[in-house]
Structures are given as structure tokens and as C-alpha cells.
Scaffold this motif. Sequence first.
Motif, short mmCIF file in Angstrom:
data_model
loop_
_atom_site.label_atom_id
_atom_site.label_comp_id
_atom_site.label_asym_id
_atom_site.label_seq_id
_atom_site.Cartn_x
_atom_site.Cartn_y
_atom_site.Cartn_z
N UNK A 11 48.43 28.77 33.95
CA UNK A 11 48.70 28.75 32.52
C UNK A 11 48.79 27.31 32.04
N UNK A 12 48.73 27.12 30.73
CA UNK A 12 48.61 25.77 30.16
C UNK A 12 49.97 25.12 29.98
N UNK A 13 50.75 25.04 31.05
CA UNK A 13 51.96 24.24 31.05
C UNK A 13 51.53 22.78 31.21
N UNK A 14 51.89 21.91 30.28
CA UNK A 14 51.37 20.54 30.34
C UNK A 14 51.76 19.80 31.60
N UNK A 15 50.84 19.01 32.10
CA UNK A 15 51.07 17.96 33.12
C UNK A 15 51.15 18.44 34.56
N UNK A 16 51.68 19.62 34.85
CA UNK A 16 52.03 19.93 36.23
C UNK A 16 50.80 20.02 37.13
N UNK A 17 49.77 20.71 36.69
CA UNK A 17 48.61 20.87 37.56
C UNK A 17 47.86 19.55 37.72
N UNK A 18 47.81 18.73 36.66
CA UNK A 18 47.17 17.43 36.77
C UNK A 18 47.94 16.52 37.72
N UNK A 19 49.27 16.59 37.66
CA UNK A 19 50.10 15.82 38.59
C UNK A 19 49.89 16.29 40.02
N UNK A 20 49.78 17.60 40.22
CA UNK A 20 49.49 18.17 41.53
C UNK A 20 48.22 17.56 42.10
N UNK A 21 47.17 17.51 41.28
CA UNK A 21 45.89 16.96 41.73
C UNK A 21 46.00 15.47 42.03
N UNK A 22 46.62 14.71 41.14
CA UNK A 22 46.67 13.26 41.32
C UNK A 22 47.54 12.86 42.50
N UNK A 23 48.62 13.59 42.74
CA UNK A 23 49.46 13.27 43.91
C UNK A 23 48.69 13.50 45.21
N UNK A 24 47.86 14.55 45.25
CA UNK A 24 47.02 14.76 46.41
C UNK A 24 46.02 13.63 46.60
N UNK A 25 45.45 13.13 45.50
CA UNK A 25 44.51 12.00 45.58
C UNK A 25 45.23 10.76 46.08
N UNK A 26 46.45 10.51 45.60
CA UNK A 26 47.23 9.36 46.07
C UNK A 26 47.47 9.46 47.57
N UNK A 27 47.77 10.64 48.07
CA UNK A 27 48.00 10.82 49.50
C UNK A 27 46.74 10.48 50.30
N UNK A 28 45.60 10.98 49.86
CA UNK A 28 44.35 10.70 50.58
C UNK A 28 44.03 9.20 50.55
N UNK A 29 44.20 8.58 49.38
CA UNK A 29 43.93 7.14 49.28
C UNK A 29 44.90 6.34 50.16
#
Length: 478
Positions: A139-157
Motif C-alpha cells: 500500500x502507498x504508505x510513504x517512504x517505507x518501501x523506498x527505504x527498504x530498497x535503499x538500505x539493501x543497496x547500501x548493504x551491497x555497496x
Amino acid sequence: MHPPATTPPRLNPAPLGVIALFLFALAWRLPYVVSRAFTEADELWYSLPTAERMARGEWLFYISGTNYGAPVQEFLASLLIRWFGVSEITLRLPVVLLGGCAVAVAYLSLRTVVRERVAFVLGLLLALPASAVTNYTAFAHPCYVTTFLLCGVIQILTFRLARERTAGRWWVLAVTMGVAFYVFKLSLLQSAVSLAWLWWRSENAVRVRARVVTAAGTRQAWSAGGVLALGGGLLAPVAYHYLTRRKTFVIAPWEKGLLLAALAVLGVGALLALRVLARPTGRELGMAMVCAAALALIPLPAAIWFARVEAPRLAAGGGKIYAEATYELKHVHAWPHQVRLVLQGIIPALVLGGFDDLEGEPTETEPLDWRAGVSVVLLGTLAWFGRRRLRQVGWRVSLSAGNTVLIAPFLLVAAVMFPSWALHSECCFRYLVPFLPGGLLLAYRALEEPITRHPRVALGVVAVIILQNAADCHWLQH
């Protein structure tokens, strides 16, 4: 003997796992979102107005009516709204797609610290979760899913940079952390853990540890630690008074004196700590400054825009600004109620779902039910096996391993959230959703020994969990 030329090359299993988990995540979430009309307050009050304004051509750098949160998913939704109009699917489809990408990225991150099959099973639990987690990744709860994605990218980097420390990889990590901080400030905990872990494995940290193990270095470390602890003790009463009364706080004369004394002692402790720390090289210092600059500067244009454009616009139109929650402590005597929220609400929501049953905080007189019993058993089991595992491996090995990059942010969010009056509520499990891969990894590491001994039983338990999640998402919540 080489295989015949007509034999197709064997695909790398990683792309297959990424594609499979992405499709599983989409297939799980799409029926859930298309079957439910607009009922969520976050969608109606924040995401939908933001997407509609952006679809009309307005420039927005924060979610409409707020002074925080980048409208990433709302921007994608605005593109669909221009073509297909406003509907549940045009608003929620970007969230579903980002949620699928987040699951795939989490699998790649997990794959760097555990075996591929284990990473896929953990990814499967992320792709097929119960209703509470599904809600915040569909559902369109702001920010949470985008943060989920970016935190995973930070981990890989972070893992890539640990293998080879180049200036280019540092810049990419710094920019990603800055963007994540702009999207949602809670991502700062992931960035802090990643930087601390990279420092722990750096040459500078090796030089510091070499100093500390000497007799003189040990004395200096204990002296610095003791003085810093004294300063923290002097500061604690003032900080506690301020954080429990943010809106009504007035500093007393004796608190001013205590504050000045605490700052002086902390300054002395910092000077003593400098004797223990090794001087960073120019390259180490430069990369640290790049990361700090990215965290500070990337969110800055949005903040300036809000102060000069959006806030005056809202004031002229009579609109109300929804300010972000400030960190405010509960008094210590109220902490038992915080424990009730953990046992009765947060852990059951993450593990069992039941999103539609989260109708309010349990009162102090309300009896604890079977959900609290599940929480106690789960926490007790993880604590027992986790302690045994930590004693076998050792804390130094555990700290140096890549598990820390995923697990530490999950634990930090829980620790920071627990004493907060403003953040700790019946729905505050949503703050843990972006870091849920670390929670699952923590559970696996704690239970790794019995899982390895009885893999079929473990797979059976996973199957039961997924079936329960399916019932919770697609049957009980209608």
C-alpha cells in the motif's frame, strides 16, 4: 570431457533467484492491493494528494503537507495517473514494484553472508509475508518501501567496498547514503552501521587495536572510557528531563551547572580518547568527509524548498503542516507498558500479521493473550540459542563478519524506538520493516545449529509460516 557445443550454458543461480523472488513478491501483493479500496489514512492524506499534485505538473520535494520524506513512489504514481487516472492500482503499483525490487536486493545482500539456499529461503519469507509487513510494502504508505530498497543497496555497496576500497565505490556509497537520508531519516542507522563496520575492518582500526592491546594503550583506553562515562552520567539527568518534557522543558539553574560540568568532562574524555585513536591517513579522512558531506548536503535543497516555497504556500491556503515525530522519552515507570506493546503488538504484527486487528495500544489493565505468549516463547528461544552461538563464535568474529551490516540496524531501530513516547506505538513495527532482512538473519544465525541438524523440519516450519501468511493476507483480512 567438455559438454557438447549444443548444451546451453548453465545460468548463474543469482539471477534466477532474483527473478523468482521478484515475481513471487508481485504475485503475493497484487491481489491484495487490487481487492481493497482506499481505506488507509496515509494513502488518502499524504500519498494521493502528493501524486495528484505532481501529476498536475507541480514540483514537490517532500510528501505533500510534510517537511520530511522524499516522494519517490508518489512521483512514479503521478506518471501512471497522467495516463490512466486515479485508482487504487495507479497509486499502489509503484509501491508493489519497489517492494519486489527491495526483496530481490535483500536476497542479494543476504547471499553475501549466508549460503545461497538459505538466502533464498529468507528472501521467500520477505516475498511472502503476513499482512502487516505486506501492507507496508504494497500500500502507498510513504517512504517505507523506498527505504527498504535503499538500505539493501547500501548493504551491497558496503560489501563491495570492503572487498576493494576504491574512490569510485566510496563516492557511490556516499551518494546512496545521502539519498537514503533524504528519503527517510531512519536510514541513517543503516549508514552509521555500514561506516562503523568498514572502519572496524580498516587499517586505521588495526592501528587502534594494536595500540589498545599494549599496557600503556590499555591504561589510556580505560582512562578515556572512565572520564567519558563520568561525563555521560553528569549529562544523563539533564538529557532525561529534556527528552521526557520536550514541549514544556525549562532548564533549571542547577541543570545549567550540571550541563556545563558534563560538557567539560566530556571534552577532557575526548582529548584522552585522541591519545588512543590512530591518526587517519589523508585518504581515510577524505572519504569520511565525503560521506558526511553527502548526508548533510543531499537533503538540503529539499529543506530550503520547503522553507521558502511549500510552507508559505500551506500557510496562505490555511493548510496544516504535518511535522515529523520528535524523539521524546517515556518516563522509566512507563516502560513496562512499552514491553506490553512489544509482546502484544510489535512482534505478533511482524510474525503473525493481523494488520486489521491493530486497533489501538493495549492498556495496562488489558490481559495479555496468546500473542504475547508467542512473543515470549520466540524471544526466549532466540536468546537461548543466540547466546550459545555467540559463545561458540566469539563476539570479535561476529562483529567483523558481514552479518553485522544487516543485523545491527534492526537491533538499533528496536533499541532507539523502545523508550520513545512519540515513536513507540501499536503500529511502530513499520519502522522495522525496512530492516526486516536483518531480523530474519538474526533468527537464522541464532537457530543455525538446530536448522543444520534438522533441515527438513526447518523447511516444514517455513512452509507452515508461509501458509499462515497466505491465510492472514488473502483470507482473514477480508
